[in-house]
Design an enzyme around this catalytic site. Structure first.
Site: not given
Ligand code: EPZ
Length: 434
Positions: A22-23, A120, A125, A309, A401
């Site tokens: 995903k990233n 999230c 962030r 993660d 997600r």
């Protein structure tokens, strides 16, 4: 509201195939707009974050087409480059990766306007390092009221950027802003994650000139133009790690296919250390565990350290081990919000500052849980699968997600899990699994 219902207590066994990262996909999909020609991108994970980003790319005028569920065609030649070029809608404000369009559009048009990222709630962030990089290349960056960031430049000139923090997002964003800039850009103290290398390889396949991705110094020579390409995204190391810890927490035996074992080294090493068995093959790993695991100490670090993660999934597994473990979260400020949920299942975890002291218990009791964020949500599903009895996990939108067909993959491993949307469906599940 949809939620997972789980009946725990079964050892998960069988095979699971991992989706694209995903990233890496989020950076690559954004980078595709840097050329006017068609890019065909394979192994795109079919998850909400990639769907939202593709919708945003289409909304600014690019041609976006799903060739199949995991293959996307993007053609950025039709993006309207005028003063109302702005990436902003309710969806894009929900995902952090929206900021990748800042770097890509600034790199292409010397202008970008994007709604501030959401993401999230695992920490502040900030994006100060992204802005530092854009300014180093000659851009001005303003944050408008209403949460929009506007970056613009006469023209972008290569420069030397030293990142104060090792940041994945800023490394990728500055790379994208620099590939068409005049002259040479050096990014020092760059992040080294596999997805950084994947985005750099994608850009180089378009004709960019990037060297050193995967080390802490990335050198970029600006080129005149980028061309279309065909590219396949690397497997998702975090989805793979999630299923690795799922195998250990349920005392199962799972063959995890379509992985790059090297990207899993930190996870493999820790799981072997606590007594699991991880066997590495060329593009798969088998993870087995029986009996109770041992305790260990973990500190999350930028790659190749233990990935943040994977912190919630590992804590969930260690909370069932023998003895006391300590996990220190060095990347984000607020990534232990799942601890209270696990405590309701019988876990004994004490959070002190950015560390969690975990006293292993011999089992979890099922409970009704709420996912606080993407990876914590996945960890709570693992806890439910390991627990005795029934559990529910609400707010699964976070999990959707980043995980494709998460419940389907778990059912294929023998797990009793369903998405339910009413008490009636919940009762039906309970009757069916008994
Ligand atoms: C990416 O987030 C990932 N998200 C995150 O994955 C992952 O946890 C994180 O990298 C670290 O690996 C995506 O790729 C979409 P950072 P990102 O910039 O880029 C600080 C998941 O579960 N920082 O590497 O936002 C920041 O506060 C998600 O898939 C600044 O101070 O992370 C954090 O403490 C969750 N200033 C640290 O750096 C900045 O300008 C690392 O953040 C940028 C970041």
């Amino acid at each position: 509201m949809e939620k997972y219902v789980i009946k725990g207590g079964k050892a998960l066994e069988g095979e699971v195939t991992i989706a694209g990262a995903k990233n890496a996909a989020l950076g690559i999909l954004a980078a595709a707009v840097l050329t006017d020609e068609e890019c065909i991108i394979e192994n795109v994970p079919y998850v909400d974050d990639t769907k939202v980003l593709l919708r945003a790319i289409e909304n600014i005028g690019a041609k976006v087409k799903y060739i199949d569920t995991h293959t996307v065609s993007i053609c950025g030649g039709t993006i309207h480059n005028d003063e109302d070029l702005c990436v902003d809608d309710e969806y894009i404000r929900k995902i952090r990766a929206s900021y990748y369009l800042l770097g890509a559009l600034l790199g292409k048009f010397n202008y970008a306007q994007v709604a501030l990222p959401g993401g999230c709630d695992i920490g502040l962030r900030p994006i100060d390092q992204h802005i530092k990089g854009f300014k180093a290349l000659g851009a001005t960056v303003d944050i408008e009221n209403g949460g929009k960031i506007i970056a613009k430049a006469e023209n972008l000139i290569g420069n030397h950027v030293y990142l104060d923090v090792v940041t994945v997002g800023a490394t990728i964003n500055i790379m994208m802003a620099a590939v068409l800039a005049e002259g040479k850009t050096t990014i020092e103290n760059a992040a080294k994650e596999p997805h950084i290398v994947d985005v750099a390889n994608f850009l180089n396949s378009m004709g960019a000139n990037i060297k050193g991705a995967g080390t802490d110094v990335i050198r970029i020579r600006g080129v005149q133009k980028l061309k279309g390409t065909e590219y396949s995204i690397i497997p998702d190391q975090i989805e793979a790690g999630t299923f690795m810890t799922m195998a250990v927490a349920t005392k199962g035996n799972i063959l995890i296919k379509n992985v790059i074992p090297k990207h899993l080294e930190a996870i493999t090493s820790k799981l072997n250390e606590i007594g699991a068995r991880v066997i590495e093959y060329d593009d798969s790993v088998r993870v087995m565990a029986d009996g109770r695991m041992k305790s260990t100490q973990i500190k999350t670090l930028p790659y190749p350290g233990f990935p943040t993660d994977m912190q919630p999934q590992m804590a969930t597994t260690l909370a069932l081990s023998q003895g006391t473990s300590v996990i220190t979260e060095s990347i984000f400020e607020n990534r232990f919000r799942y601890v209270n949920e696990l405590a309701r299942m019988g876990a004994k975890i004490k959070v002190e500052g950015n560390s969690a002291v975990i006293t292993g218990v011999d089992g979890y009791k099922g409970a009704n849980l709420v996912a606080p964020d993407l990876r914590a949500g996945a960890a709570l599903v693992i806890a439910g699968l390991a627990a005795e009895g029934f559990s529910t996990v609400e707010d699964i939108k976070y999990i959707l997600r980043g995980y494709e067909d998460f419940d389907g993959k778990i059912r294929a491993l023998g797990g009793d899990i369903e998405v339910v949307d009413s008490d009636k469906e919940l009762q039906k599940f309970k009757l069916r699994v008994g």
